[in-house]
Design a protein around this motif. Sequence first.
Motif, mmCIF file in Angstrom:
data_model
loop_
_atom_site.group_PDB
_atom_site.id
_atom_site.type_symbol
_atom_site.label_atom_id
_atom_site.label_comp_id
_atom_site.label_asym_id
_atom_site.label_seq_id
_atom_site.Cartn_x
_atom_site.Cartn_y
_atom_site.Cartn_z
ATOM 1 N N THR A 63 -18.813 29.177 -5.229
ATOM 2 C CA THR A 63 -18.548 29.632 -3.857
ATOM 3 C C THR A 63 -17.552 29.183 -3.066
ATOM 4 O O THR A 63 -16.568 29.701 -2.190
ATOM 5 C CB THR A 63 -19.882 29.440 -2.866
ATOM 6 O OG1 THR A 63 -19.892 28.195 -2.735
ATOM 7 C CG2 THR A 63 -20.984 29.832 -3.572
ATOM 8 N N LYS A 64 -16.949 27.897 -3.561
ATOM 9 C CA LYS A 64 -15.755 27.260 -3.051
ATOM 10 C C LYS A 64 -16.054 26.909 -1.521
ATOM 11 O O LYS A 64 -15.041 26.342 -0.811
ATOM 12 C CB LYS A 64 -14.411 28.328 -3.171
ATOM 13 C CG LYS A 64 -14.235 28.735 -4.397
ATOM 14 C CD LYS A 64 -14.176 27.554 -5.431
ATOM 15 C CE LYS A 64 -13.600 28.392 -6.747
ATOM 16 N NZ LYS A 64 -13.761 27.391 -8.011
ATOM 17 N N ILE A 65 -17.198 27.119 -1.075
ATOM 18 C CA ILE A 65 -17.559 26.490 0.145
ATOM 19 C C ILE A 65 -18.836 25.692 0.295
ATOM 20 O O ILE A 65 -19.301 25.293 -1.077
ATOM 21 C CB ILE A 65 -17.626 27.778 1.143
ATOM 22 C CG1 ILE A 65 -18.678 28.631 0.672
ATOM 23 C CG2 ILE A 65 -16.269 28.333 1.367
ATOM 24 C CD1 ILE A 65 -19.051 29.681 1.805
ATOM 25 N N ASP A 66 -19.371 25.412 1.393
ATOM 26 C CA ASP A 66 -20.586 24.318 1.338
ATOM 27 C C ASP A 66 -21.939 25.145 1.369
ATOM 28 O O ASP A 66 -22.715 24.946 2.006
ATOM 29 C CB ASP A 66 -20.566 23.898 2.680
ATOM 30 C CG ASP A 66 -20.774 25.009 3.896
ATOM 31 O OD1 ASP A 66 -20.443 26.224 3.811
ATOM 32 O OD2 ASP A 66 -20.816 24.438 5.121
ATOM 33 N N ILE A 67 -21.941 26.068 0.119
ATOM 34 C CA ILE A 67 -23.103 26.917 0.080
ATOM 35 C C ILE A 67 -23.145 26.786 -1.539
ATOM 36 O O ILE A 67 -22.499 27.096 -2.392
ATOM 37 C CB ILE A 67 -22.964 28.392 0.421
ATOM 38 C CG1 ILE A 67 -22.883 28.613 1.823
ATOM 39 C CG2 ILE A 67 -24.407 29.029 0.052
ATOM 40 C CD1 ILE A 67 -22.776 29.838 2.440
ATOM 41 N N THR A 68 -24.610 26.353 -1.956
ATOM 42 C CA THR A 68 -24.974 26.184 -3.346
ATOM 43 C C THR A 68 -26.133 27.088 -3.492
ATOM 44 O O THR A 68 -27.128 26.727 -2.870
ATOM 45 C CB THR A 68 -24.758 24.723 -3.987
ATOM 46 O OG1 THR A 68 -23.671 24.089 -3.970
ATOM 47 C CG2 THR A 68 -25.319 24.516 -5.386
ATOM 48 N N LYS A 69 -26.116 27.580 -4.650
ATOM 49 C CA LYS A 69 -27.392 28.194 -5.170
ATOM 50 C C LYS A 69 -28.469 27.146 -5.761
ATOM 51 O O LYS A 69 -27.944 26.387 -6.610
ATOM 52 C CB LYS A 69 -27.254 29.222 -6.275
ATOM 53 C CG LYS A 69 -28.366 30.149 -6.639
ATOM 54 C CD LYS A 69 -28.053 31.143 -7.680
ATOM 55 C CE LYS A 69 -29.229 31.946 -8.018
ATOM 56 N NZ LYS A 69 -29.034 32.976 -9.005
ATOM 57 N N ALA A 70 -29.689 27.113 -5.295
ATOM 58 C CA ALA A 70 -30.699 26.182 -5.843
ATOM 59 C C ALA A 70 -31.269 26.749 -7.163
ATOM 60 O O ALA A 70 -32.308 27.254 -7.132
ATOM 61 C CB ALA A 70 -31.911 26.134 -4.671
ATOM 62 N N ASP A 71 -30.405 26.495 -8.153
ATOM 63 C CA ASP A 71 -30.881 26.625 -9.573
ATOM 64 C C ASP A 71 -30.670 25.424 -10.454
ATOM 65 O O ASP A 71 -30.491 24.532 -9.975
ATOM 66 C CB ASP A 71 -29.836 28.073 -10.084
ATOM 67 C CG ASP A 71 -28.524 27.799 -10.212
ATOM 68 O OD1 ASP A 71 -28.026 26.535 -9.981
ATOM 69 O OD2 ASP A 71 -27.785 28.855 -10.469
#
Length: 377
Positions: A63-71
């Motif tokens: 995403t290149k920002i402060d959001i990560t998928k919880a996978d």
Amino acid sequence: TLTVTWTIDATDLQDDTVVAYEDIAIRKNFYTNVSVAEHKILTDEGQSVRFPEIGTTAADSETKIDITKADGDATVIDTIEFRNLVAGVQYVAKGWMVDAETGDVMLDDNGAPIEAQRMFVPEDNDGTVDVTFRFQAETLEGRTGVFYEEVYYNGVLVADHKEQSDTNQDIHFPMIRTEALDSETGDHASNADGSITVTDTISYWNLPKHEYVATGTLYNADTGEAYTDANGNPITASTTFTPKEPDGTVEVVFDFDGTGKDPSTFTVFENVTLNGVSVAEHSELADENQQIRIPAVGTTAIDSDTELAMSYADGTVTIEDTVTTTNILEGRNYKIKGIVMDQATGQPMLDASGNQITSEISFTAENRNETHQVDFS
């Protein structure tokens, strides 16, 4: 050789360099010292002591920002911006993630601390270095992590950045859950007709304010294959939204032709994307909150006397219609209404008094498939 030691409070000296000035004096008398040698060169590196400073910015690799998928395959890059290190010297950067609310060390899906380290040799006194964290994050849904960093020289700590409330250091792991309901029944059941409308309400948590696209796809709950409409087309729908708050809801509406789809059950899968990158999804095939059942009804009518599909045209005829319901919702209250139709005209059949012949029963479903009897007399 003489060693002179200073002990100072260096709390406010980050990104500063101090120079030690030395003066050697001979005591002339009780009141007077006479300088005989000094070393006071402001640019002398040998007299200088640096106090490095670091700041960090964490960003997801996709995403290149402060959001990560919880996978199961999360990658976060924490960029350390350093100032006032000594160029050409080897350092070790060590980082780990803590819970933004509790400050506790965060663990991956295997129960291991989320941490990483990297050796680096800066070309200049000021610059940046990336520390990459790879971890399994399925259990981190709905949480926010903060990355702490420390920089060591020869095993000695020379700089750190550990601010639990620093938004530049945090990473959000969004979570979504969904519930699909038919627009007419208001429940997890639809009629197999030419116009089925299902509203899937997505509840989201920890979703920072950006523009997202929620895309839903229907899957056959029994086979896991794509669920298709009456014409064999896959069924999808999407909506674009920007959350006002990190926690909230958004609706995705599906409209399709369900003719001939009874009996069947479909599950709604939802995927929330940011600039085409998935940041949260809910795709549990067996989740009943995500499911819609399309029931089927079959009937078998016989005469109560002959026990066949044939009656004697006398003053008292009783028809027993056995109604088989398939794929209904357990625990719901149902009503079966029946009417006798004239096969030749397609119109309601009338009794000797000119009244339509109808009957109805009510029941509470105990099982997914049940049989009930409706009597006409």
